[in-house]
Design a protein around this motif. Structure first.
Motif, PDB file in Angstrom:
ATOM      1  N   GLY A  20      50.944 -22.531 -36.297  1.00 50.72           N
ATOM      2  CA  GLY A  20      50.121 -21.827 -35.312  1.00 50.72           C
ATOM      3  C   GLY A  20      50.347 -22.342 -33.899  1.00 50.72           C
ATOM      4  O   GLY A  20      50.448 -21.556 -32.954  1.00 50.72           O
ATOM      5  N   GLU A  21      50.423 -23.657 -33.762  1.00 50.19           N
ATOM      6  CA  GLU A  21      50.670 -24.256 -32.448  1.00 50.19           C
ATOM      7  C   GLU A  21      52.033 -23.861 -31.902  1.00 50.19           C
ATOM      8  O   GLU A  21      52.210 -23.741 -30.693  1.00 50.19           O
ATOM      9  CB  GLU A  21      50.548 -25.781 -32.525  1.00 50.19           C
ATOM     10  N   ALA A  22      52.996 -23.660 -32.811  1.00 46.42           N
ATOM     11  CA  ALA A  22      54.336 -23.241 -32.392  1.00 46.42           C
ATOM     12  C   ALA A  22      54.379 -21.741 -32.084  1.00 46.42           C
ATOM     13  O   ALA A  22      55.367 -21.243 -31.550  1.00 46.42           O
ATOM     14  CB  ALA A  22      55.357 -23.584 -33.469  1.00 46.42           C
ATOM     15  N   GLY A  23      53.309 -21.012 -32.447  1.00 46.50           N
ATOM     16  CA  GLY A  23      53.214 -19.597 -32.116  1.00 46.50           C
ATOM     17  C   GLY A  23      53.894 -18.656 -33.101  1.00 46.50           C
ATOM     18  O   GLY A  23      54.279 -17.549 -32.722  1.00 46.50           O
ATOM     19  N   PHE A  24      54.043 -19.072 -34.347  1.00 45.28           N
ATOM     20  CA  PHE A  24      54.714 -18.243 -35.344  1.00 45.28           C
ATOM     21  C   PHE A  24      53.744 -17.718 -36.396  1.00 45.28           C
ATOM     22  O   PHE A  24      52.838 -18.422 -36.815  1.00 45.28           O
ATOM     23  CB  PHE A  24      55.805 -19.036 -36.081  1.00 45.28           C
ATOM     24  N   ALA A  30      59.281 -17.567 -41.582  1.00 50.09           N
ATOM     25  CA  ALA A  30      60.121 -17.437 -42.779  1.00 50.09           C
ATOM     26  C   ALA A  30      61.444 -16.765 -42.433  1.00 50.09           C
ATOM     27  O   ALA A  30      62.511 -17.210 -42.874  1.00 50.09           O
ATOM     28  CB  ALA A  30      59.380 -16.649 -43.851  1.00 50.09           C
ATOM     29  N   GLU A  31      61.373 -15.713 -41.639  1.00 47.18           N
ATOM     30  CA  GLU A  31      62.590 -14.998 -41.235  1.00 47.18           C
ATOM     31  C   GLU A  31      63.548 -15.928 -40.483  1.00 47.18           C
ATOM     32  O   GLU A  31      64.745 -15.982 -40.770  1.00 47.18           O
ATOM     33  CB  GLU A  31      62.200 -13.824 -40.335  1.00 47.18           C
ATOM     34  N   LEU A  32      63.015 -16.703 -39.546  1.00 44.88           N
ATOM     35  CA  LEU A  32      63.851 -17.596 -38.751  1.00 44.88           C
ATOM     36  C   LEU A  32      64.414 -18.768 -39.563  1.00 44.88           C
ATOM     37  O   LEU A  32      65.459 -19.322 -39.228  1.00 44.88           O
ATOM     38  CB  LEU A  32      63.066 -18.123 -37.549  1.00 44.88           C
ATOM     39  N   MET A  33      63.724 -19.127 -40.648  1.00 49.39           N
ATOM     40  CA  MET A  33      64.197 -20.217 -41.504  1.00 49.39           C
ATOM     41  C   MET A  33      65.070 -19.715 -42.646  1.00 49.39           C
ATOM     42  O   MET A  33      65.579 -20.503 -43.441  1.00 49.39           O
ATOM     43  CB  MET A  33      63.017 -21.010 -42.071  1.00 49.39           C
ATOM     44  N   ALA A  60      60.922 -28.701 -39.485  1.00 48.90           N
ATOM     45  CA  ALA A  60      60.932 -29.609 -38.344  1.00 48.90           C
ATOM     46  C   ALA A  60      61.683 -29.015 -37.161  1.00 48.90           C
ATOM     47  O   ALA A  60      61.210 -29.072 -36.024  1.00 48.90           O
ATOM     48  CB  ALA A  60      61.549 -30.945 -38.755  1.00 48.90           C
ATOM     49  N   ASP A  61      62.843 -28.440 -37.421  1.00 47.66           N
ATOM     50  CA  ASP A  61      63.649 -27.865 -36.341  1.00 47.66           C
ATOM     51  C   ASP A  61      62.956 -26.677 -35.686  1.00 47.66           C
ATOM     52  O   ASP A  61      62.927 -26.563 -34.468  1.00 47.66           O
ATOM     53  CB  ASP A  61      65.026 -27.443 -36.861  1.00 47.66           C
ATOM     54  N   LEU A  62      62.403 -25.787 -36.499  1.00 44.93           N
ATOM     55  CA  LEU A  62      61.765 -24.592 -35.949  1.00 44.93           C
ATOM     56  C   LEU A  62      60.509 -24.938 -35.166  1.00 44.93           C
ATOM     57  O   LEU A  62      60.285 -24.419 -34.076  1.00 44.93           O
ATOM     58  CB  LEU A  62      61.425 -23.597 -37.070  1.00 44.93           C
ATOM     59  N   TYR A  63      59.696 -25.834 -35.713  1.00 48.54           N
ATOM     60  CA  TYR A  63      58.419 -26.155 -35.082  1.00 48.54           C
ATOM     61  C   TYR A  63      58.525 -27.251 -34.033  1.00 48.54           C
ATOM     62  O   TYR A  63      57.583 -27.502 -33.291  1.00 48.54           O
ATOM     63  CB  TYR A  63      57.390 -26.562 -36.134  1.00 48.54           C
ATOM     64  N   GLY A  64      59.674 -27.927 -33.973  1.00 50.54           N
ATOM     65  CA  GLY A  64      59.860 -28.986 -32.981  1.00 50.54           C
ATOM     66  C   GLY A  64      58.992 -30.212 -33.251  1.00 50.54           C
ATOM     67  O   GLY A  64      58.537 -30.876 -32.323  1.00 50.54           O
TER      68      GLY A  64
END
Length: 82
Positions: A20-24, A30-33, A60-64
């Motif tokens: 949620g904090e990452a805005g997804f 799921a699509e991006l991963m 980790a990579d997607l959410y930073g």
């Protein structure tokens, strides 16, 4: 200091919070991963108790956020005073 795997309910809350904090949304994350939304939901809800390292890295990579911040918690060891 000891690192332990988060219990299922703690992991669920942390992964959803970080997403949620990452805005997804689940669907977009799921699509991006490269996984389906159901697989992501099972990981978030603790129904996939031991996701593999490659999957953890995708989160980790997607959410930073470092893997250990999402899946582990720091526990202070209790030593008896001498």
């Amino acid at each position: 200091m000891v690192l332990v795997v988060r219990e299922r309910y703690k992991r669920r809350n942390k992964l959803k919070q970080v997403r949620g904090e990452a805005g997804f949304t689940q669907t977009k994350a799921a699509e991006l991963m490269g996984m389906n939304r159901t697989a992501l939901a099972k990981i978030e809800n603790g129904y996939t108790p031991n996701p593999n390292l490659a999957t953890l890295k995708k989160f980790a990579d997607l959410y930073g956020v470092p893997i250990e911040d999402m899946f582990f918690e720091e526990v202070q060891s209790c030593k008896k005073p001498k």
